[in-house]
Scaffold this motif. Structure first.
Motif, PDB file in Angstrom:
ATOM      1  N   ALA A  31       0.835  -1.207   0.000  1.00  0.00           N
ATOM      2  CA  ALA A  31       0.000   0.000   0.000  1.00  0.00           C
ATOM      3  C   ALA A  31       0.867   1.254   0.000  1.00  0.00           C
ATOM      4  CB  ALA A  31      -0.919  -0.002   1.212  1.00  0.00           C
ATOM      5  N   LEU A  32       1.967   1.204   0.732  1.00  0.00           N
ATOM      6  CA  LEU A  32       2.880   2.354   0.769  1.00  0.00           C
ATOM      7  C   LEU A  32       3.512   2.579  -0.597  1.00  0.00           C
ATOM      8  CD1 LEU A  32       4.489   4.567   2.191  1.00  0.00           C
ATOM      9  CD2 LEU A  32       6.107   2.794   2.949  1.00  0.00           C
ATOM     10  N   THR A  33       3.927   1.501  -1.225  1.00  0.00           N
ATOM     11  CA  THR A  33       4.539   1.613  -2.548  1.00  0.00           C
ATOM     12  C   THR A  33       3.577   2.254  -3.546  1.00  0.00           C
ATOM     13  OG1 THR A  33       5.916  -0.336  -2.157  1.00  0.00           O
ATOM     14  CG2 THR A  33       5.580   0.314  -4.445  1.00  0.00           C
ATOM     15  N   LYS A  34       2.327   1.847  -3.489  1.00  0.00           N
ATOM     16  CA  LYS A  34       1.316   2.416  -4.385  1.00  0.00           C
ATOM     17  C   LYS A  34       1.137   3.918  -4.141  1.00  0.00           C
ATOM     18  CE  LYS A  34      -1.342  -1.849  -5.018  1.00  0.00           C
ATOM     19  NZ  LYS A  34      -2.638  -2.539  -4.763  1.00  0.00           N
ATOM     20  N   LYS A  35       1.172   4.317  -2.874  1.00  0.00           N
ATOM     21  CA  LYS A  35       1.012   5.740  -2.539  1.00  0.00           C
ATOM     22  C   LYS A  35       2.176   6.554  -3.103  1.00  0.00           C
ATOM     23  CE  LYS A  35      -1.587   5.049   1.790  1.00  0.00           C
ATOM     24  NZ  LYS A  35      -2.802   5.803   1.456  1.00  0.00           N
ATOM     25  N   ILE A  36       3.376   6.024  -2.948  1.00  0.00           N
ATOM     26  CA  ILE A  36       4.559   6.754  -3.423  1.00  0.00           C
ATOM     27  C   ILE A  36       4.542   6.848  -4.950  1.00  0.00           C
ATOM     28  CG2 ILE A  36       7.067   6.774  -3.551  1.00  0.00           C
ATOM     29  CD1 ILE A  36       5.925   7.485  -0.801  1.00  0.00           C
ATOM     30  N   TYR A  37       4.214   5.759  -5.621  1.00  0.00           N
ATOM     31  CA  TYR A  37       4.148   5.785  -7.079  1.00  0.00           C
ATOM     32  C   TYR A  37       3.076   6.762  -7.574  1.00  0.00           C
ATOM     33  CZ  TYR A  37       7.348   1.854  -7.804  1.00  0.00           C
ATOM     34  OH  TYR A  37       8.463   1.053  -7.865  1.00  0.00           O
ATOM     35  N   ARG A  38       1.944   6.780  -6.862  1.00  0.00           N
ATOM     36  CA  ARG A  38       0.866   7.691  -7.259  1.00  0.00           C
ATOM     37  C   ARG A  38       1.297   9.143  -7.100  1.00  0.00           C
ATOM     38  NH1 ARG A  38      -5.114   8.218  -4.415  1.00  0.00           N
ATOM     39  NH2 ARG A  38      -5.743  10.108  -5.556  1.00  0.00           N
ATOM     40  N   LEU A  39       1.994   9.447  -6.005  1.00  0.00           N
ATOM     41  CA  LEU A  39       2.454  10.817  -5.785  1.00  0.00           C
ATOM     42  C   LEU A  39       3.483  11.196  -6.844  1.00  0.00           C
ATOM     43  CD1 LEU A  39       2.465  13.375  -4.055  1.00  0.00           C
ATOM     44  CD2 LEU A  39       4.197  12.301  -2.588  1.00  0.00           C
ATOM     45  N   GLU A  40       4.402  10.278  -7.145  1.00  0.00           N
ATOM     46  CA  GLU A  40       5.402  10.557  -8.180  1.00  0.00           C
ATOM     47  C   GLU A  40       4.736  10.776  -9.525  1.00  0.00           C
ATOM     48  OE1 GLU A  40       9.371   8.239  -6.504  1.00  0.00           O
ATOM     49  OE2 GLU A  40       7.903   7.106  -7.685  1.00  0.00           O
ATOM     50  N   SER A  41       3.672  10.020  -9.784  1.00  0.00           N
ATOM     51  CA  SER A  41       2.941  10.188 -11.045  1.00  0.00           C
ATOM     52  C   SER A  41       2.276  11.560 -11.092  1.00  0.00           C
ATOM     53  CB  SER A  41       1.887   9.077 -11.187  1.00  0.00           C
ATOM     54  OG  SER A  41       1.100   9.265 -12.340  1.00  0.00           O
ATOM     55  N   ASP A  42       1.694  11.971  -9.963  1.00  0.00           N
ATOM     56  CA  ASP A  42       1.043  13.287  -9.910  1.00  0.00           C
ATOM     57  C   ASP A  42       2.054  14.418 -10.109  1.00  0.00           C
ATOM     58  OD1 ASP A  42      -1.343  12.036  -9.427  1.00  0.00           O
ATOM     59  OD2 ASP A  42      -1.359  12.417  -7.254  1.00  0.00           O
ATOM     60  N   ILE A  43       3.233  14.244  -9.522  1.00  0.00           N
ATOM     61  CA  ILE A  43       4.264  15.283  -9.608  1.00  0.00           C
ATOM     62  C   ILE A  43       4.952  15.263 -10.972  1.00  0.00           C
ATOM     63  CG2 ILE A  43       6.507  16.022  -8.683  1.00  0.00           C
ATOM     64  CD1 ILE A  43       5.540  15.006  -5.948  1.00  0.00           C
TER      65      ILE A  43
END
Length: 291
Positions: A31-43
Motif C-alpha cells: 500500500a505504501l509503494t502504491k502511494k509513493i508511485y501515485r504521488l510521483e505520477s502526480d508530480i
C-alpha cells in the motif's frame, strides 16, 4: 494535493526502509509503494532513488520534502482549528449592548473569555433598532437589549430595569416638582436609544409631565456628566448607577409603565457554535443564581 500521499512521502523519507515506514503508517508495504508511485505520477518526477540498500531521496525529493512537511503541518493545524470552530471553542462573536446592559454585558464576556479564550469577541454600544437590524442580517451575533424582541429572534430574560430621575447631589432633598420647575431637562438623542425615549414619553404622558429638552447628549455617559456638572436633570435607567459616582442622586419614578425586562437576543436562523456556547453559559449562570 492529497495530504495522505504527502504523509507517506514524508514518513518514508524519515525511515530507512519501506518496511519501517509502512509500520509507522500502519499499512502494508504494498500500500505504501502504491502511494509513493501515485504521488510521483502526480508530480511527474521520481522522489526516491531505489536500490538494494533501501531508499534515498532524489534531488526532486530533497527539494520538495521541506514544503511537504509545511503542508502537512498546515493541514493538521487546519483540522484542529476546524474542530474548535465547529464545537464553538474558537471563532468570533459580534455583541451589541445598550444603556441597560452597560454593567452586565462586560461581566458576561469576561466569564466567557475565561473559559473560551480562543473566541474573539467585539462589543459595541448600539441603539436598539440597529441591534435588531443587524441581528436579522446576521452582522450581529448577540444583543443585550430591551424585551420583548422581534418575533423571529430568540431571547432569554436576564434582569429588569426601571426609570429614574438623575440629579446633582446638591438637589437630593428637592421634590420632583421643584426639580422639573427649576432645572433644565437633559435628554439622550432619541435615535441613540429609541426604546428609552418611548418609555420616557409613556411615563411623561401618564404623569402629565411637560418635558422639553434643553440639551441632547449622544451617549449615556455624556448625559450623566452633564448632570454631574449640575447643568440639569435627566431621566435614565436605574442601571446607569453603575456608571457614575455618588455625586449623582437617583430618584425612582413611580408609574405603571416605568419598568422593563432586559435580556440577550440572537437570531436562530444563523448557525454559530461560539454563539451557542455563549448562550449556554448565560443559561448556566442564570440557573446558578436561582439555585
Amino acid at each position: 494535493m492529497n495530504i495522505d500521499l504527502l504523509k507517506a512521502f514524508v514518513t518514508l523519507a524519515r525511515s530507512d526502509t519501506y518496511r519501517s515506514a509502512a509500520e509507522a503508517l500502519f499499512i502494508t508495504q504494498s500500500a505504501l509503494t502504491k502511494k509513493i508511485y501515485r504521488l510521483e505520477s502526480d508530480i511527474g518526477a521520481t522522489l526516491f532513488d531505489r536500490n538494494r540498500g533501501g531508499t534515498k531521496l532524489s534531488i526532486v525529493g530533497e527539494c520538495l520534502l521541506p514544503e511537504a512537511k509545511r503542508v502537512i503541518a498546515s493541514a493538521e493545524k487546519f483540522d484542529q482549528l476546524s474542530n474548535q470552530v465547529a464545537t464553538g471553542q474558537s471563532g468570533y462573536l459580534n455583541i451589541g449592548f445598550g444603556i441597560s446592559s452597560f454593567d452586565i454585558a462586560p461581566r458576561h464576556i469576561s466569564e466567557f473569555k475565561q473559559r473560551f479564550s480562543d473566541v474573539h469577541v467585539t462589543l459595541n454600544d448600539l441603539p436598539s433598532q440597529t441591534q435588531t437590524e443587524q441581528l436579522l442580517s446576521g452582522e450581529l451575533h448577540i444583543a443585550y437589549s430591551r424585551l420583548p424582541c422581534e418575533s423571529s429572534l430568540s431571547s432569554i430574560t436576564l434582569s429588569s430595569d426601571r426609570l429614574c430621575v438623575a440629579i446633582n447631589h446638591s438637589h437630593s432633598e428637592s421634590s420632583l416638582t421643584s426639580i422639573f420647575a427649576s432645572l433644565p431637562y437633559l435628554a439622550l438623542r432619541p435615535e441613540r436609544g429609541m426604546g428609552l425615549h418611548q418609555q420616557i414619553s409613556k411615563v411623561a404622558t401618564e404623569l402629565n409631565w411637560q418635558l422639553r429638552p434643553s440639551q441632547f447628549a449622544d451617549d449615556i455617559l455624556t448625559l450623566l456628566s452633564l448632570v454631574k456638572a449640575n447643568i440639569g436633570f435627566a431621566i435614565v435607567p436605574e442601571s446607569a448607577k453603575a456608571l457614575i459616582d455618588s455625586t449623582i442622586h437617583f430618584i425612582l419614578i413611580s408609574a405603571s409603565d416605568y419598568q422593563w425586562d432586559i435580556g440577550v437576543t440572537w437570531n436562530p436562523k444563523f448557525n454559530n457554535p461560539a454563539r451557542d456556547r455563549y448562550i449556554n453559559l448565560l443559561k448556566t449562570l442564570e440557573h446558578n443564581k436561582k439555585v
